[in-house]
Design an enzyme around this catalytic site. Sequence first.
Site, mmCIF file in Angstrom:
data_model
loop_
_atom_site.group_PDB
_atom_site.id
_atom_site.type_symbol
_atom_site.label_atom_id
_atom_site.label_comp_id
_atom_site.label_asym_id
_atom_site.label_seq_id
_atom_site.Cartn_x
_atom_site.Cartn_y
_atom_site.Cartn_z
ATOM 1 N N GLU A 185 53.877 29.545 19.390
ATOM 2 C CA GLU A 185 54.591 29.353 20.657
ATOM 3 C C GLU A 185 53.655 29.578 21.840
ATOM 4 O O GLU A 185 52.866 30.528 21.835
ATOM 5 C CB GLU A 185 55.763 30.347 20.747
ATOM 6 C CG GLU A 185 56.854 30.080 19.728
ATOM 7 C CD GLU A 185 58.057 31.004 19.878
ATOM 8 O OE1 GLU A 185 58.169 31.726 20.886
ATOM 9 O OE2 GLU A 185 58.901 30.987 18.959
ATOM 10 N N GLU A 238 61.410 22.985 23.190
ATOM 11 C CA GLU A 238 62.737 23.596 22.994
ATOM 12 C C GLU A 238 63.405 23.927 24.320
ATOM 13 O O GLU A 238 62.755 24.409 25.270
ATOM 14 C CB GLU A 238 62.577 24.882 22.160
ATOM 15 C CG GLU A 238 63.899 25.624 21.967
ATOM 16 C CD GLU A 238 63.891 26.694 20.894
ATOM 17 O OE1 GLU A 238 62.826 26.935 20.288
ATOM 18 O OE2 GLU A 238 64.966 27.284 20.668
#
Length: 263
Positions: free
Chosen positions: A114, A181
């Site tokens: 991430e 996301e």
Amino acid sequence: MTKNMTISSIKKTKGVRPLVMITAYDAIFASLFEASCDMILVGDSLNMSFAGKSDTLSTTLEQMIYHTNAVCMGAKNSFVICDMPFGTYTDKDKALSNAIKVFQETPADCIKIEGGKDKAEIVKHLCSNGIAVCGHIGLLPQSVRSEGGYKVKGKNDKEILQLVEDAKAIEDAGAFCMVIEGVKAEVATEVANCVNIPVIGIGAGSGVDGQVLVFSDMLGLFEAFTPKFVKKYLDGAALVKDAVARYADEVKSREFPQEIHTY
Ligand code: KIV
């Protein structure tokens, strides 16, 4: 062993067709997903969907390795992504030694981390040492505590610019694809259009290069809450509860086992 997809075939889907990604944490479900999905993500979401925790942050590398091996056993032809847990890629040396551990102890095809521009050096170091990397930008579940919740991204010009810079930095660093996301749909589309690698969305609308969902959400197995971006393709919880209730009734009434189930 021939895999259904490779890094090069995944990259070639850009602009041609949407990619299908789903999470899995065990061999049985992974084997059921193999025929329909391009990629299986062993997400650190397993900490919530498998272990019942409230966020992903306490996932360990050992757990990711265990579950990745299980998924790879069940879906031997699938392209499998192992999510790097929180705290395992805080600097490039730590990231590389942990990613090497994943590659040495599992047959995973790549790892996922991430972060955007701030993680570009780490992505570059991994890629230049033989680790294929899938990026993850936008809403970052591993930042839930520092951000005070799950915050949709792309809501103002500053955030849009940040997302575009993040995507370009991850691509330039050598990632072959990325997840985006929790981003407003039109912004996610813009981000996907500014890079040449596939951008796979979750809660990011239909204009990106593919979709990923957590399997227990889309099969309706997770009852606690349903995020807006999830479509339930099965009422899994109701089906499972009904089946187990029928089993319990039949055990109590001695209707099960019958002659055909008996040696
Ligand atoms: O851990 C996970 O399942 C993920 C998806 C939400 C993309 O990272």
